[in-house]
Write an enzyme that holds these catalytic residues in place. Structure first.
Site, PDB file in Angstrom:
ATOM      1  N   LYS A 114     -10.689  -6.270  13.009  1.00 36.91           N
ATOM      2  CA  LYS A 114     -11.485  -5.335  12.198  1.00 36.91           C
ATOM      3  C   LYS A 114     -11.241  -5.614  10.721  1.00 36.91           C
ATOM      4  O   LYS A 114     -10.186  -5.284  10.188  1.00 36.91           O
ATOM      5  CB  LYS A 114     -11.146  -3.871  12.487  1.00 36.91           C
ATOM      6  CG  LYS A 114     -12.202  -2.954  11.866  1.00 36.91           C
ATOM      7  CD  LYS A 114     -11.795  -1.506  11.762  1.00 36.91           C
ATOM      8  CE  LYS A 114     -10.989  -1.203  10.536  1.00 36.91           C
ATOM      9  NZ  LYS A 114     -11.705  -1.449   9.253  1.00 36.91           N
ATOM     10  N   CYS A 143      -0.647  -7.597  -2.475  1.00 37.90           N
ATOM     11  CA  CYS A 143       0.474  -6.871  -1.858  1.00 37.90           C
ATOM     12  C   CYS A 143       1.795  -7.256  -2.507  1.00 37.90           C
ATOM     13  O   CYS A 143       2.707  -6.439  -2.610  1.00 37.90           O
ATOM     14  CB  CYS A 143       0.503  -7.109  -0.358  1.00 37.90           C
ATOM     15  SG  CYS A 143       0.412  -8.825   0.095  1.00 37.90           S
ATOM     16  N   GLU A 176       2.826   2.131  -5.182  1.00 41.83           N
ATOM     17  CA  GLU A 176       1.976   0.942  -5.250  1.00 41.83           C
ATOM     18  C   GLU A 176       0.631   1.340  -5.856  1.00 41.83           C
ATOM     19  O   GLU A 176      -0.038   2.239  -5.351  1.00 41.83           O
ATOM     20  CB  GLU A 176       1.775   0.357  -3.853  1.00 41.83           C
ATOM     21  CG  GLU A 176       1.016  -0.947  -3.893  1.00 41.83           C
ATOM     22  CD  GLU A 176       0.861  -1.591  -2.513  1.00 41.83           C
ATOM     23  OE1 GLU A 176       0.394  -0.909  -1.587  1.00 41.83           O
ATOM     24  OE2 GLU A 176       1.198  -2.781  -2.382  1.00 41.83           O
TER      25      GLU A 176
HETATM   26  P1  NAI Z   1      -5.835   1.115   4.117  1.00 40.71           P
HETATM   27  O1  NAI Z   1      -4.485   0.769   4.576  1.00 40.71           O
HETATM   28  O2  NAI Z   1      -6.354   2.483   4.429  1.00 40.71           O
HETATM   29  O3  NAI Z   1      -6.896   0.068   4.734  1.00 40.71           O
HETATM   30  C1  NAI Z   1      -6.554  -1.216   5.200  1.00 40.71           C
HETATM   31  C2  NAI Z   1      -7.195  -1.451   6.566  1.00 40.71           C
HETATM   32  O4  NAI Z   1      -6.695  -0.500   7.487  1.00 40.71           O
HETATM   33  C3  NAI Z   1      -8.716  -1.279   6.577  1.00 40.71           C
HETATM   34  O5  NAI Z   1      -9.271  -2.202   7.479  1.00 40.71           O
HETATM   35  C4  NAI Z   1      -8.887   0.128   7.105  1.00 40.71           C
HETATM   36  O6  NAI Z   1     -10.132   0.353   7.703  1.00 40.71           O
HETATM   37  C5  NAI Z   1      -7.756   0.215   8.111  1.00 40.71           C
HETATM   38  N1  NAI Z   1      -7.262   1.552   8.401  1.00 40.71           N
HETATM   39  C6  NAI Z   1      -7.141   2.609   7.551  1.00 40.71           C
HETATM   40  N2  NAI Z   1      -6.635   3.675   8.201  1.00 40.71           N
HETATM   41  C7  NAI Z   1      -6.435   3.302   9.479  1.00 40.71           C
HETATM   42  C8  NAI Z   1      -5.937   3.971  10.638  1.00 40.71           C
HETATM   43  N3  NAI Z   1      -5.555   5.254  10.605  1.00 40.71           N
HETATM   44  N4  NAI Z   1      -5.863   3.285  11.793  1.00 40.71           N
HETATM   45  C9  NAI Z   1      -6.236   2.003  11.847  1.00 40.71           C
HETATM   46  N5  NAI Z   1      -6.731   1.320  10.790  1.00 40.71           N
HETATM   47  C10 NAI Z   1      -6.818   1.955   9.620  1.00 40.71           C
HETATM   48  O7  NAI Z   1      -5.922   0.824   2.565  1.00 40.71           O
HETATM   49  P2  NAI Z   1      -6.916   1.463   1.472  1.00 40.71           P
HETATM   50  O8  NAI Z   1      -7.128   2.916   1.761  1.00 40.71           O
HETATM   51  O9  NAI Z   1      -8.115   0.602   1.387  1.00 40.71           O
HETATM   52  O10 NAI Z   1      -6.058   1.294   0.152  1.00 40.71           O
HETATM   53  C11 NAI Z   1      -5.088   2.260  -0.209  1.00 40.71           C
HETATM   54  C12 NAI Z   1      -3.864   1.632  -0.785  1.00 40.71           C
HETATM   55  O11 NAI Z   1      -3.239   0.840   0.215  1.00 40.71           O
HETATM   56  C13 NAI Z   1      -4.076   0.653  -1.928  1.00 40.71           C
HETATM   57  O12 NAI Z   1      -4.189   1.306  -3.157  1.00 40.71           O
HETATM   58  C14 NAI Z   1      -2.832  -0.181  -1.826  1.00 40.71           C
HETATM   59  O13 NAI Z   1      -1.765   0.460  -2.470  1.00 40.71           O
HETATM   60  C15 NAI Z   1      -2.552  -0.237  -0.348  1.00 40.71           C
HETATM   61  N6  NAI Z   1      -3.036  -1.505   0.254  1.00 40.71           N
HETATM   62  C16 NAI Z   1      -2.133  -2.475   0.547  1.00 40.71           C
HETATM   63  C17 NAI Z   1      -2.551  -3.699   1.037  1.00 40.71           C
HETATM   64  C18 NAI Z   1      -1.597  -4.794   1.354  1.00 40.71           C
HETATM   65  O14 NAI Z   1      -1.958  -5.949   1.275  1.00 40.71           O
HETATM   66  N7  NAI Z   1      -0.394  -4.526   1.787  1.00 40.71           N
HETATM   67  C19 NAI Z   1      -3.976  -3.993   1.217  1.00 40.71           C
HETATM   68  C20 NAI Z   1      -4.846  -2.870   0.942  1.00 40.71           C
HETATM   69  C21 NAI Z   1      -4.382  -1.699   0.455  1.00 40.71           C
END
Ligand code: NAI
Ligand code: MG
Length: 485
Positions: A174, A283, A381
């Site tokens: 996904k 990240c 972050e």
């Molecule tokens: P997110 O963690 O919500 O989204 C990332 C992925 O997880 C997307 O595909 C989303 O649809 C999925 N997702 C979200 N909630 C889920 C759940 N309950 N169960 C399964 N899948 C789920 O990240 P978001 O909301 O886009 O960004 C928020 C913050 O997260 C950012 O400001 C950043 O700090 C952090 N982040 C960190 C990343 C990394 O590379 N470690 C990448 C993206 C965001």
């Protein structure tokens, strides 16, 4: 409207409920495409396809050699199509085209690496003390549910899919709801390169409605996730229900540490590159910049001077060094941290929206100095171009501040003294540490975090390990019965 469909069981499909959601160009705020809004029903369809391909389709009969060749052919196709792919990635994510081109090369390299590694997965002969042949066989873990973020859309897809396919798993991937397009483009070539139907399925949808059902699906054996710590925690809890294997990469608040004896010019560039590359949506961003007191004011001045000259612009222009943030949501999040920082520390560069750019999710490269490590801008972050510069007195203090974070993904140390640099390397609690550099990432080397940055390792031989089980086989070589009873 340009509509992309999902890829399930080798077919291009819509969501069963017929719903679609928009995908944006963050530099214009305009809709560029629509994709199916998958729900539990669609997730189930994709998981069933992956399950069937794993249990009884063509996949169990496919040799490691053939799996490797499929990945190599996919890599070749990506290299051939890398220009339009990079352009699409740049438009959809907002990253500068030059960075998107590097990403596409890395995507192909990742598929090539695991294409080669497919035939290097080896078992063991265990030295048991019996007249027996004791074997450890390596087998694929089964169906993998893979959830990825929006900052490196196709590259994160490659990091997840390549090792899983090489190991002999089947996948349901996904992409992030903001950036699903390049993965769907790639899916068009699966049949051509010889990937049997059902081996890789790609669903589009939101975290709660498509991601969560994938994580809790009982037929999924392993979940691989990259994203926020908040979502990571929910995923870990949900995966407990059916004891799924889980790997998590949850970002960080990585320290970039500068000692007074570092090469000054290289250091300034490394500080900026560490935190501003990809708009800071990284990240491993070096978002805490720790600088030794004796060079501190000179350092902040030089860094600020250079940051003000960073070229913001349309992602597709080759001279652009920083594009817009990926979405309105991320823009608002980063803007609120810019405002918070003004209360917590001293602003020396940026701090808002760039003047004269009133369309698109642009924010200025922003530097706060004299930051206390306990401030929210030093602990949370931000995932945008916002740097927190923190002074330190000596080596011990640098280490203490660097480790004073719940995260532990990455860190960097800058010094000409190899002994000092290596003492610091050993003291840092983080999974990736650069010395006199920050950010270069290679498929040959392990990637993953300590502490709340998650667990498990991607890339290199470590990456394929996460998709393998170990089966012990004991072959008795005694012709006589053991005669116990
Ligand atoms: P997110 O963690 O919500 O989204 C990332 C992925 O997880 C997307 O595909 C989303 O649809 C999925 N997702 C979200 N909630 C889920 C759940 N309950 N169960 C399964 N899948 C789920 O990240 P978001 O909301 O886009 O960004 C928020 C913050 O997260 C950012 O400001 C950043 O700090 C952090 N982040 C960190 C990343 C990394 O590379 N470690 C990448 C993206 C965001
Ligand atoms: Mg979220």
């Amino acid at each position: 409207m340009n509509r992309y469909r999902m890829h399930i069981n080798g077919e291009s499909v819509e969501a069963h409920g017929g719903a679609w959601f928009p995908v944006y160009d963050p530099s214009t705020e305009e809709i560029i495409a629509e994709v199916p809004d998958a729900d539990e029903h669609d997730v189930n369809h994709a998981v069933q396809a992956a399950r069937a391909a794993f249990d009884s389709g063509a996949w169990p009969q496919t040799t490691a050699q053939e799996r490797g060749r499929i990945l190599l052919r996919l890599a070749e196709r990506i290299r051939k199509e890398s220009a339009p792919l990079a352009e699409l990635e740049s438009r959809n994510s907002g990253k500068p085209i030059v960075e998107a081109e590097y990403d596409m090369a890395d995507v192909a390299t990742c598929f090539e690496y695991y294409g080669g590694l497919a035939t290097k997965v080896m078992g063991h002969v265990n030295p048991v003390p019996d007249n027996a042949l004791s074997l450890s066989l390596r087998e694929p873990v089964g169906v993998a549910g893979q959830i990825i973020p929006w900052n490196y859309p196709l590259l994160m897809a490659a990091w997840k899919l390549a090792p899983a396919v090489a190991a002999g798993c089947t996948c349901v991937l996904k992409p992030a709801e903001q950036t699903p397009l390049t993965a769907l483009e790639m899916a068009r070539w699966f049949a051509d390169v010889g990937l049997p139907r059902g081996v890789v399925n790609i669903i589009t949808g939101f975290g709660e409605t498509a991601g969560a059902p994938l994580v809790r699906h009982p037929e999924v054996n392993k979940v691989a996730f990259t994203g926020s710590a908040a979502a990571g925690k929910l995923i870990l809890k949900s995966a407990a229900e059916s004891i799924k294997r889980v790997t998590l990469e949850l970002g960080g608040k990585s320290p970039n540490i500068f000692f007074a004896d570092a090469d000054f010019e290289a250091a300034i560039d490394g500080a900026l590159f560490g935190v501003f590359i990809n708009q800071g949506e990284v990240c491993s961003a070096g978002s805490r910049i720790l600088v030794e007191r004796s060079i501190y004011s000179h350092f902040v001045e030089a860094m600020t001077e250079k940051a003000k000259r960073i070229k913001l612009g349309t992602p597709l222009q080759r001279e652009t060094k920083m594009g817009p943030l990926v979405s309105k949501e991320q823009y608002e999040r980063v803007r609120s941290y810019q405002e918070l920082g003004k209360q917590e520390a001293r602003l020396v560069a940026g701090g808002g929206r760039p003047a004269g750019m009133d369309k698109g999710y642009y924010v200025e490269p922003t530097i706060f100095c004299d930051v206390d490590n306990s401030a929210r801008i030093a602990q949370e972050e931000i995932f945008g171009p916002v740097a927190a510069v923190i002074p330190f007195q000596n080596e011990a203090e640098a280490i203490r501040i660097a480790n004073d974070t719940p995260y532990g993904l990455a860190a960097a140390v800058w010094s000409r003294d190899i002994f000092k640099a290596f003492r610091v390397v050993k003291a840092l609690r983080a999974g990736i540490i650069w010395v006199n550099h920050m950010q270069p990432t290679y498929v040959e080397a392990p990637w993953g975090g300590y502490k709340q940055s998650g667990f498990g390792r991607e890339l290199g031989p470590w990456g394929i390990e996460e998709y393998l089980e170990t089966k012990q086989v004991h072959i008795n070589l005694n012709e006589q019965p053991i005669g116990w009873y």
